[in-house]
Design a protein around this motif. Structure first.
Motif, mmCIF file in Angstrom:
data_model
loop_
_atom_site.group_PDB
_atom_site.id
_atom_site.type_symbol
_atom_site.label_atom_id
_atom_site.label_comp_id
_atom_site.label_asym_id
_atom_site.label_seq_id
_atom_site.Cartn_x
_atom_site.Cartn_y
_atom_site.Cartn_z
ATOM 1 N N ALA A 209 27.086 -36.213 5.648
ATOM 2 C CA ALA A 209 26.301 -36.731 7.114
ATOM 3 C C ALA A 209 25.266 -35.382 7.730
ATOM 4 C CB ALA A 209 27.736 -36.858 8.284
ATOM 5 N N ARG A 210 25.416 -34.339 7.870
ATOM 6 C CA ARG A 210 24.815 -33.138 8.451
ATOM 7 C C ARG A 210 23.729 -33.162 7.788
ATOM 8 N NH1 ARG A 210 24.233 -29.270 12.749
ATOM 9 N NH2 ARG A 210 22.881 -27.246 11.528
ATOM 10 N N ALA A 211 23.296 -33.202 6.042
ATOM 11 C CA ALA A 211 22.671 -32.934 5.567
ATOM 12 C C ALA A 211 21.392 -34.244 5.988
ATOM 13 C CB ALA A 211 23.381 -33.236 3.707
ATOM 14 N N ALA A 212 22.184 -35.574 6.083
ATOM 15 C CA ALA A 212 21.381 -36.792 6.283
ATOM 16 C C ALA A 212 20.597 -36.072 7.279
ATOM 17 C CB ALA A 212 22.370 -37.670 6.882
ATOM 18 N N ARG A 213 21.558 -35.842 8.404
ATOM 19 C CA ARG A 213 20.339 -35.776 9.922
ATOM 20 C C ARG A 213 19.297 -34.798 9.764
ATOM 21 N NH1 ARG A 213 25.549 -34.976 11.826
ATOM 22 N NH2 ARG A 213 25.901 -33.162 12.479
ATOM 23 N N LEU A 214 19.670 -33.886 8.881
ATOM 24 C CA LEU A 214 18.932 -32.793 8.727
ATOM 25 C C LEU A 214 17.605 -32.805 8.138
ATOM 26 C CD1 LEU A 214 20.844 -29.718 10.067
ATOM 27 C CD2 LEU A 214 19.023 -30.953 11.259
ATOM 28 N N GLY A 215 17.751 -34.044 7.398
ATOM 29 C CA GLY A 215 16.701 -34.014 6.105
ATOM 30 C C GLY A 215 17.076 -32.756 5.154
ATOM 31 N N ALA A 216 18.221 -32.719 4.733
ATOM 32 C CA ALA A 216 18.170 -31.351 3.502
ATOM 33 C C ALA A 216 19.254 -31.932 2.628
ATOM 34 C CB ALA A 216 19.475 -30.443 4.475
ATOM 35 N N PRO A 217 18.116 -31.961 1.610
ATOM 36 C CA PRO A 217 18.321 -32.562 0.572
ATOM 37 C C PRO A 217 19.687 -31.130 -0.037
ATOM 38 C CG PRO A 217 15.974 -31.567 0.291
ATOM 39 C CD PRO A 217 16.959 -30.764 1.247
ATOM 40 N N LEU A 218 21.070 -32.263 -0.756
ATOM 41 C CA LEU A 218 22.343 -31.229 -1.237
ATOM 42 C C LEU A 218 22.014 -31.702 -2.733
ATOM 43 C CD1 LEU A 218 24.668 -33.318 0.954
ATOM 44 C CD2 LEU A 218 23.600 -31.096 1.550
ATOM 45 N N LEU A 219 22.310 -30.563 -3.464
ATOM 46 C CA LEU A 219 22.865 -30.384 -4.897
ATOM 47 C C LEU A 219 24.188 -30.145 -4.569
ATOM 48 C CD1 LEU A 219 20.355 -27.475 -5.358
ATOM 49 C CD2 LEU A 219 19.832 -30.057 -6.237
ATOM 50 N N VAL A 220 24.623 -31.522 -5.115
ATOM 51 C CA VAL A 220 26.234 -31.896 -5.505
ATOM 52 C C VAL A 220 26.660 -31.530 -6.503
ATOM 53 C CG1 VAL A 220 27.821 -32.795 -4.036
ATOM 54 C CG2 VAL A 220 26.218 -32.934 -2.662
ATOM 55 N N HIS A 221 28.265 -30.648 -6.664
ATOM 56 C CA HIS A 221 29.226 -30.403 -7.816
ATOM 57 C C HIS A 221 29.425 -31.644 -8.242
ATOM 58 C CE1 HIS A 221 32.880 -30.993 -9.785
ATOM 59 N NE2 HIS A 221 32.393 -30.220 -10.274
ATOM 60 N N GLY A 222 29.247 -32.788 -9.577
ATOM 61 C CA GLY A 222 30.033 -33.733 -9.560
ATOM 62 C C GLY A 222 28.526 -34.779 -9.206
ATOM 63 N N GLN A 223 27.819 -34.229 -8.778
ATOM 64 C CA GLN A 223 26.176 -35.582 -8.424
ATOM 65 C C GLN A 223 25.194 -34.921 -9.550
ATOM 66 O OE1 GLN A 223 26.219 -37.024 -5.185
ATOM 67 N NE2 GLN A 223 28.611 -36.669 -4.285
ATOM 68 N N HIS A 224 24.348 -33.753 -8.529
ATOM 69 C CA HIS A 224 23.459 -33.568 -8.786
ATOM 70 C C HIS A 224 23.914 -31.891 -10.406
ATOM 71 C CE1 HIS A 224 22.617 -34.707 -5.030
ATOM 72 N NE2 HIS A 224 22.409 -35.096 -5.625
ATOM 73 N N TRP A 225 24.830 -31.294 -10.452
ATOM 74 C CA TRP A 225 25.156 -30.298 -11.540
ATOM 75 C C TRP A 225 26.667 -30.725 -11.134
ATOM 76 C CZ3 TRP A 225 28.422 -26.928 -10.142
ATOM 77 C CH2 TRP A 225 28.510 -26.221 -8.114
ATOM 78 N N HIS A 226 26.743 -30.515 -12.896
ATOM 79 C CA HIS A 226 28.038 -30.871 -13.538
ATOM 80 C C HIS A 226 28.734 -29.394 -14.327
ATOM 81 C CE1 HIS A 226 28.426 -35.259 -13.176
ATOM 82 N NE2 HIS A 226 26.955 -34.578 -12.705
ATOM 83 N N VAL A 227 30.047 -28.083 -14.459
ATOM 84 C CA VAL A 227 30.134 -27.372 -15.547
ATOM 85 C C VAL A 227 31.864 -27.592 -15.068
ATOM 86 C CG1 VAL A 227 31.202 -26.865 -13.020
ATOM 87 C CG2 VAL A 227 30.317 -24.564 -15.064
ATOM 88 N N ALA A 228 31.902 -27.247 -16.844
ATOM 89 C CA ALA A 228 32.839 -27.275 -17.593
ATOM 90 C C ALA A 228 33.082 -26.480 -18.662
ATOM 91 C CB ALA A 228 32.391 -29.028 -18.063
ATOM 92 N N VAL A 229 34.262 -25.963 -19.211
ATOM 93 C CA VAL A 229 34.376 -25.332 -20.207
ATOM 94 C C VAL A 229 34.836 -26.300 -21.592
ATOM 95 C CG1 VAL A 229 36.733 -23.879 -21.445
ATOM 96 C CG2 VAL A 229 35.719 -23.770 -18.701
ATOM 97 N N GLU A 230 33.909 -25.273 -22.408
ATOM 98 C CA GLU A 230 34.306 -26.573 -23.892
ATOM 99 C C GLU A 230 34.528 -25.431 -25.062
ATOM 100 O OE1 GLU A 230 30.628 -29.185 -24.720
ATOM 101 O OE2 GLU A 230 31.395 -30.763 -22.798
ATOM 102 N N ARG A 231 35.063 -25.420 -25.719
ATOM 103 C CA ARG A 231 35.168 -24.704 -26.700
ATOM 104 C C ARG A 231 35.077 -22.821 -26.813
ATOM 105 N NH1 ARG A 231 33.389 -29.135 -28.452
ATOM 106 N NH2 ARG A 231 30.834 -28.135 -28.513
ATOM 107 N N GLY A 232 35.514 -22.324 -25.167
ATOM 108 C CA GLY A 232 35.682 -21.447 -24.906
ATOM 109 C C GLY A 232 34.106 -20.803 -24.184
ATOM 110 N N ARG A 233 33.737 -22.116 -24.275
ATOM 111 C CA ARG A 233 31.409 -21.651 -23.540
ATOM 112 C C ARG A 233 31.669 -22.453 -22.064
ATOM 113 N NH1 ARG A 233 28.396 -17.767 -25.356
ATOM 114 N NH2 ARG A 233 26.893 -18.889 -24.895
ATOM 115 N N MET A 234 30.810 -21.989 -20.879
ATOM 116 C CA MET A 234 30.993 -22.336 -19.982
ATOM 117 C C MET A 234 29.804 -23.829 -20.181
ATOM 118 S SD MET A 234 30.279 -20.663 -16.531
ATOM 119 C CE MET A 234 28.627 -21.916 -15.610
ATOM 120 N N ILE A 235 29.590 -24.197 -20.135
ATOM 121 C CA ILE A 235 28.313 -25.892 -20.524
ATOM 122 C C ILE A 235 28.280 -26.024 -19.012
ATOM 123 C CG2 ILE A 235 27.582 -28.028 -21.496
ATOM 124 C CD1 ILE A 235 28.736 -25.504 -22.923
#
Length: 425
Positions: A209-235
């Protein structure tokens, strides 16, 4: 560390400039920065980091990435562990005793005897140092909250970051998660992108809500970027594609999400894969599940596996519990000291299933320490076999005598961690 007598004396003087340790407002900071000719307006591009847990680790990873790319970053963090100088890193190097003392002197004179808190005047000193020293970036870690924190004086940072928000410091930030998230979201600036780590839905909606009021672009975990562990590596994956990276060198499952935020920030700033790999593999951040391998404490109990962590809120307790779950099985005992402002029950409950025993200590030299006996009672109430000890060294000796090959975790407070690091050399 070199002789810090002069800076220690100046820092001690600064403690008396305001009757309160914490008094959240920006008025005094703006007054002092004006008297110093506005160093906050002359900083290298600023990356401003807020959040309840993970701020310091995320900042350390970003700095490792920037430096691997051949660039230099200032870094401001708090609290310090062993020495105040740790708070101010100039173009990659800890500030020297001479430079720190001269800066503190200058800020005391510029302040002109007015009321100012310790954190406010020392933050102004850091900003003054950063403005005078060339670097490619300035990394600022929020001290408390965000909206009224002394670091929140830069109108146009290059990037803001909000790591996971949880309940802590209710006496200053509000009782509910949305209230606390509102304070953290206070670092979001008009039109400035903000990287957002994993959040509870109630916190995320406030940030959005605050970002929308200020026109601040968001880079949100689970939406714009994802991270996970697969076979002992960070993807890691974002709109620029997929990165296959090593697991973070900072231990604990929670460091995956901190590493994800750091990589999201570096990618947004235009850094390549080499910087992202260095961020997760070369970061150094003491007292966050740090294995102690040298020093008098380690030597006093040679068969013991000794760990140190400064986490102190319920989310910190959960992170430690998850880290212990991922380790090879070994009888684990805690040496715990906490401040009386913390939710000790909420911190200890996640740890209870992982601990054979807990030795409670009071934090040396800390006025707000919880007495060891009270910590022991709280541990017993959480289902942990507990007793009080007179010191960390005494507790460690008792554990090592009963269980010579134990895993021992010293935990509960960054102030206790700092004492341990100083005493252990």
């Amino acid at each position: 560390m070199t002789d810090t007598t002069r800076s220690d004396a100046l820092l001690q003087r600064m403690m008396a400039f305001h009757p309160k340790i914490i008094d959240l407002t920006l008025d005094r900071v703006h007054r002092l920065l004006a008297a110093l000719d506005h160093p906050e307006r002359r900083l290298p591009p600023v990356i401003h980091v807020a959040g309840t847990n993970g701020k310091g680790s995320t900042q350390a990873m970003i700095r490792a990435g920037i430096e691997a790319a051949g660039q230099r970053a200032h870094a401001y963090t708090s609290p310090h562990l062993a020495w105040f100088h740790e708070r101010i890193r100039l173009a990659g190097e800890l500030i020297s005793e001479d430079a720190l003392s001269a800066l503190l002197d200058e800020c005391i004179v510029a302040n002109g005897g007015e009321e100012v808190t310790f954190f406010e005047i020392t933050t102004c000193a850091a900003l003054l140092a950063f403005a005078r020293t060339p670097a490619d970036f300035t990394l600022l870690e929020v001290g408390l909250g965000g909206r009224l924190d002394a670091t929140n004086v830069v109108d146009q940072p290059r990037l803001t970051i909000i790591t996971p928000v949880s309940i802590d410091h209710q006496q200053y930030l509000g009782e509910t998660l949305p209230e606390i998230a509102g304070e953290k979201a206070g670092i979001i600036k008009r039109g400035v992108p903000c990287v957002v780590g994993p959040q509870d839905e109630a916190a995320l909606s406030v940030i959005e809500a605050r970002a929308a009021r200020l026109g601040a672009p968001l880079l949100v975990h689970g939406q714009h970027w994802h991270v996970a562990v697969e076979r002992g590596r960070m993807i890691f994956q974002d709109e620029n594609g997929l990165l296959d990276l090593p697991l973070p060198n900072l231990p604990g499952p929670h460091q995956i999400q901190n590493a994800g935020a750091a990589v999201a920030a570096l990618r947004h700033l235009g850094f390549g894969e080499e910087a992202c790999e260095a961020a997760v593999s070369r970061a150094y951040w003491p007292a966050r599940m740090q294995r102690l391998k040298h020093g008098p404490l380690v030597d006093s109990a040679p068969g013991v596996e000794l760990w140190l962590d400064g986490g102190h809120n319920p989310a910190g307790g959960e992170a430690i519990a998850a880290t212990l779950s991922a380790m090879a099985p070994r009888p684990t005992h805690a040496i715990c000291g906490m401040l009386n402002t913390k939710d000790i029950g909420g911190y200890l409950r996640p740890l209870a299933p992982h601990l054979q025993s807990l030795h409670a200590v009071s934090i040396p030299g800390e006025a707000n320490t919880l007495p060891a006996a009270v910590t022991a009672e709280a541990a017993q109430a959480a289902g942990i076999k507990a007793s009080a000890a007179t010191s960390v060294a005494t507790a460690l000796a008792e554990i090592a005598q009963d269980d010579p090959n134990a895993r021992v975790l010293i935990c509960g407070s960054l102030y206790l961690a700092g004492t341990v690091l100083r005493e252990n050399g």
